[in-house]
Design a protein around this motif. Structure first.
Motif, PDB file in Angstrom:
ATOM      1  N   UNK A   1      29.776 -41.952  48.980  1.00  0.00           N
ATOM      2  CA  UNK A   1      28.415 -41.425  48.952  1.00  0.00           C
ATOM      3  C   UNK A   1      28.390 -39.961  48.536  1.00  0.00           C
ATOM      4  N   UNK A   2      29.337 -39.189  49.052  1.00  0.00           N
ATOM      5  CA  UNK A   2      29.428 -37.760  48.712  1.00  0.00           C
ATOM      6  C   UNK A   2      29.867 -37.603  47.260  1.00  0.00           C
ATOM      7  N   UNK A   3      30.801 -38.441  46.826  1.00  0.00           N
ATOM      8  CA  UNK A   3      31.255 -38.394  45.436  1.00  0.00           C
ATOM      9  C   UNK A   3      30.091 -38.648  44.474  1.00  0.00           C
ATOM     10  N   UNK A   4      29.302 -39.664  44.756  1.00  0.00           N
ATOM     11  CA  UNK A   4      28.164 -39.999  43.889  1.00  0.00           C
ATOM     12  C   UNK A   4      27.135 -38.873  43.837  1.00  0.00           C
ATOM     13  N   UNK A   5      26.934 -38.224  44.991  1.00  0.00           N
ATOM     14  CA  UNK A   5      25.961 -37.129  45.052  1.00  0.00           C
ATOM     15  C   UNK A   5      26.386 -35.955  44.171  1.00  0.00           C
ATOM     16  N   UNK A   6      27.665 -35.587  44.238  1.00  0.00           N
ATOM     17  CA  UNK A   6      28.159 -34.464  43.430  1.00  0.00           C
ATOM     18  C   UNK A   6      28.258 -34.859  41.952  1.00  0.00           C
ATOM     19  N   UNK A   7      28.599 -36.124  41.674  1.00  0.00           N
ATOM     20  CA  UNK A   7      28.676 -36.581  40.283  1.00  0.00           C
ATOM     21  C   UNK A   7      27.306 -36.535  39.610  1.00  0.00           C
ATOM     22  N   UNK A   8      26.241 -36.716  40.404  1.00  0.00           N
ATOM     23  CA  UNK A   8      24.884 -36.703  39.857  1.00  0.00           C
ATOM     24  C   UNK A   8      24.348 -35.296  39.648  1.00  0.00           C
ATOM     25  N   UNK A   9      25.053 -34.292  40.154  1.00  0.00           N
ATOM     26  CA  UNK A   9      24.532 -32.921  40.145  1.00  0.00           C
ATOM     27  C   UNK A   9      24.367 -32.366  38.730  1.00  0.00           C
ATOM     28  N   UNK A  10      25.382 -32.525  37.865  1.00  0.00           N
ATOM     29  CA  UNK A  10      25.319 -31.960  36.511  1.00  0.00           C
ATOM     30  C   UNK A  10      24.188 -32.595  35.693  1.00  0.00           C
ATOM     31  N   UNK A  11      24.116 -33.938  35.599  1.00  0.00           N
ATOM     32  CA  UNK A  11      22.985 -34.520  34.847  1.00  0.00           C
ATOM     33  C   UNK A  11      21.625 -34.200  35.457  1.00  0.00           C
ATOM     34  N   UNK A  12      21.574 -34.049  36.775  1.00  0.00           N
ATOM     35  CA  UNK A  12      20.310 -33.670  37.428  1.00  0.00           C
ATOM     36  C   UNK A  12      19.885 -32.274  36.996  1.00  0.00           C
ATOM     37  N   UNK A  13      20.824 -31.345  36.989  1.00  0.00           N
ATOM     38  CA  UNK A  13      20.519 -29.961  36.579  1.00  0.00           C
ATOM     39  C   UNK A  13      20.084 -29.934  35.116  1.00  0.00           C
ATOM     40  N   UNK A  14      20.816 -30.628  34.248  1.00  0.00           N
ATOM     41  CA  UNK A  14      20.474 -30.657  32.823  1.00  0.00           C
ATOM     42  C   UNK A  14      19.076 -31.236  32.608  1.00  0.00           C
ATOM     43  N   UNK A  15      18.793 -32.355  33.262  1.00  0.00           N
ATOM     44  CA  UNK A  15      17.478 -32.981  33.130  1.00  0.00           C
ATOM     45  C   UNK A  15      16.366 -32.064  33.622  1.00  0.00           C
ATOM     46  N   UNK A  16      16.603 -31.387  34.726  1.00  0.00           N
ATOM     47  CA  UNK A  16      15.584 -30.500  35.301  1.00  0.00           C
ATOM     48  C   UNK A  16      15.295 -29.328  34.372  1.00  0.00           C
ATOM     49  N   UNK A  17      16.346 -28.718  33.830  1.00  0.00           N
ATOM     50  CA  UNK A  17      16.165 -27.570  32.924  1.00  0.00           C
ATOM     51  C   UNK A  17      15.359 -27.989  31.685  1.00  0.00           C
ATOM     52  N   UNK A  18      15.727 -29.111  31.100  1.00  0.00           N
ATOM     53  CA  UNK A  18      15.034 -29.589  29.895  1.00  0.00           C
ATOM     54  C   UNK A  18      13.577 -29.936  30.206  1.00  0.00           C
ATOM     55  N   UNK A  19      13.343 -30.593  31.351  1.00  0.00           N
ATOM     56  CA  UNK A  19      11.977 -30.972  31.725  1.00  0.00           C
ATOM     57  C   UNK A  19      11.099 -29.750  31.956  1.00  0.00           C
ATOM     58  N   UNK A  20      11.638 -28.741  32.631  1.00  0.00           N
ATOM     59  CA  UNK A  20      10.884 -27.498  32.871  1.00  0.00           C
ATOM     60  C   UNK A  20      10.544 -26.823  31.542  1.00  0.00           C
ATOM     61  N   UNK A  21      11.506 -26.817  30.627  1.00  0.00           N
ATOM     62  CA  UNK A  21      11.279 -26.197  29.316  1.00  0.00           C
ATOM     63  C   UNK A  21      10.180 -26.937  28.552  1.00  0.00           C
ATOM     64  N   UNK A  22      10.238 -28.270  28.548  1.00  0.00           N
ATOM     65  CA  UNK A  22       9.239 -29.071  27.826  1.00  0.00           C
ATOM     66  C   UNK A  22       7.849 -28.874  28.425  1.00  0.00           C
ATOM     67  N   UNK A  23       7.771 -28.910  29.752  1.00  0.00           N
ATOM     68  CA  UNK A  23       6.478 -28.767  30.431  1.00  0.00           C
ATOM     69  C   UNK A  23       5.833 -27.428  30.110  1.00  0.00           C
ATOM     70  N   UNK A  24       6.626 -26.358  30.136  1.00  0.00           N
ATOM     71  CA  UNK A  24       6.072 -25.024  29.886  1.00  0.00           C
ATOM     72  C   UNK A  24       5.772 -24.775  28.412  1.00  0.00           C
ATOM     73  N   UNK A  25       6.568 -25.355  27.513  1.00  0.00           N
ATOM     74  CA  UNK A  25       6.278 -25.234  26.088  1.00  0.00           C
ATOM     75  C   UNK A  25       4.961 -25.936  25.755  1.00  0.00           C
TER      76      UNK A  25
END
Length: 412
Positions: free
Chosen positions: A160-184
């Motif tokens: 469970x902990x492994x899956x949570x940390x493995x999801x961190x990088x794609x979560x951060x990337x998705x969040x950054x891109x989504x914030x950029x798109x929303x504000x643009x």
């Protein structure tokens, strides 16, 4: 048809299109629950006065309460289901991709102004944004996992902990891109991203709720069935998103006391245009039950109960209708005339437009009434079935004559 078959097969196998279709269809039960709320409104409008009317009006807030968390949040559920379906096709384990898709969706849709959260894009108006968010998010996950762009923990760490940390990088990337798109979108487009999407798709969205579009959908559906491909399963990959969005908009408009605009909904397709199955085959089924040809008679008797509940595969494969030259004209072109009648009667206001999405697999007329709360829709369904039976009759008699000749030849 030799050019259409490969396209249909490709469409049926394409991951993203199938994910959209399956995810949207998975949301239908939620819409059905929300639709029950509009039934109370419809009953009140039908009654106009009296003790039952007074009771419904006095408790309408409670009776329609669930609609705010079902149909009014359709895009939220669709986003999750689409992302979950696509992630499973990529063999991405767990719910993290689907949950991340919701994070991306909320960033794009839930605009904050003066400290207040605008939820107007969480329903049908945000559906296309939900599709974009789901597909984009899972693709980012797929790329990250394929290229091993994730945090890998020691094997001693719990899964469970492994899956949570493995999801961190794609979560951060998705969040950054989504914030950029929303504000643009807000800065340069001057509108929220869902509105920008709707502005771009406006011609296509409007065009699907027209008679020519409906006729094309029905023609391709019937033609594919005739050649042995499941027509609705293939064509719904294109039209289901629009039809479900139209249905949700109709429900919202009716609940708010506004005019209902759309005709082409998910419920209309299955409850009226394909009542008793693709090709409106109940009349053909009855003709077969009365046939002197033993083979047709047997198929008719076996198929009648499923046909009454909208399942006519036994009839289609048992007759067979597939590649049957006698059935080509009535099965493919008869439903087009019925579709035109349905569209015109609703467009002219002779029959009520869909204001609910009833459950599937109901007997003829039941879905139509629950969908429109108009008794005339039940009459319309039986007029269509009778008309379609008239189309089938001369072709059925030719088919029956040939079957009798075959049976007589075998008996000699």
């Amino acid at each position: 048809m030799k050019y259409l078959m490969p396209i249909a097969n490709k469409l049926e196998q394409q991951k993203h299109i199938q994910a959209i279709k399956d995810g949207i269809v998975a949301s239908v039960p939620i819409i059905i629950v929300g639709s029950f709320c509009t039934i109370f409104l419809g009953i009140a409008n039908l009654l106009g006065s009296g003790p039952v009317y007074d009771f419904l009006n006095a408790n309408m807030g409670v009776l329609t309460y669930a609609s705010a968390f079902t149909t009014d949040m359709l895009a939220v559920y669709a986003t999750y289901f689409i992302a979950k379906t696509l992630s499973e096709k990529y063999d991405l384990k767990g719910s993290q991709p689907a949950v991340t898709a919701l994070v991306v969706f909320f960033i794009l849709c839930a605009v904050v102004k003066d400290g207040q959260l605008n939820t107007s894009y969480l329903g049908s108006t945000g559906l296309f944004t939900g599709i974009v968010a789901a597909l984009f998010t899972v693709e980012i996950y797929h790329i990250c996992y394929e290229r091993k762009w994730y945090i890998k923990m020691p094997e001693s760490v719990p899964p469970m902990v492994q899956d949570s940390f493995a999801a961190l990088v794609p979560l951060v990337l998705n969040t950054i891109i989504a914030v950029a798109i929303a504000n643009l979108s807000l800065t340069f487009g001057k509108v929220a991203f869902p509105q920008l999407i709707m502005n771009v798709l406006a011609p296509a969205v409007t065009g699907m709720d027209t008679l020519p579009a409906l006729l094309i959908v029905m023609f391709l559906t019937q033609l594919l069935w005739f050649f042995g491909l499941h027509g609705p399963s293939i064509t719904s990959a294109v039209w289901a998103t629009f039809a479900i969005a139209y249905g949700a908009e109709n429900i919202a408009a009716y609940t708010a006391g506004q005019p209902v605009q759309h005709i082409f909904t998910f419920g209309l397709f299955y409850g009226i245009l394909c009542v008793t199955g693709s090709g409106l085959t109940l009349g053909l089924n009855i003709l077969m039950m009365r046939s002197k040809a033993k083979s047709l008679n047997s198929v008719g008797k076996v198929s009648i109960i499923p046909s009454l509940f909208g399942i006519n595969e036994p009839l289609i494969f048992g007759t067979p209708i597939i590649l049957n030259p006698f059935m080509f004209i009535p099965f493919v072109f008869g439903p087009l005339i019925c579709t035109a009648i349905v569209y015109l009667t609703m467009n002219l206001g002779l029959v009520g437009k869909p204001i609910a999405n009833p459950p599937g697999f109901l007997p003829p007329g039941v879905s139509a009434f629950l969908m429109t709360l108009d008794w005339k829709s039940v009459v319309l369904v039986f007029v269509l079935l009778i008309l379609q039976t008239v189309f089938y009759y001369p072709f059925f008699k030719m088919m029956e004559k040939e079957e009798l000749q075959k049976e007589q030849a075998l008996e000699k």
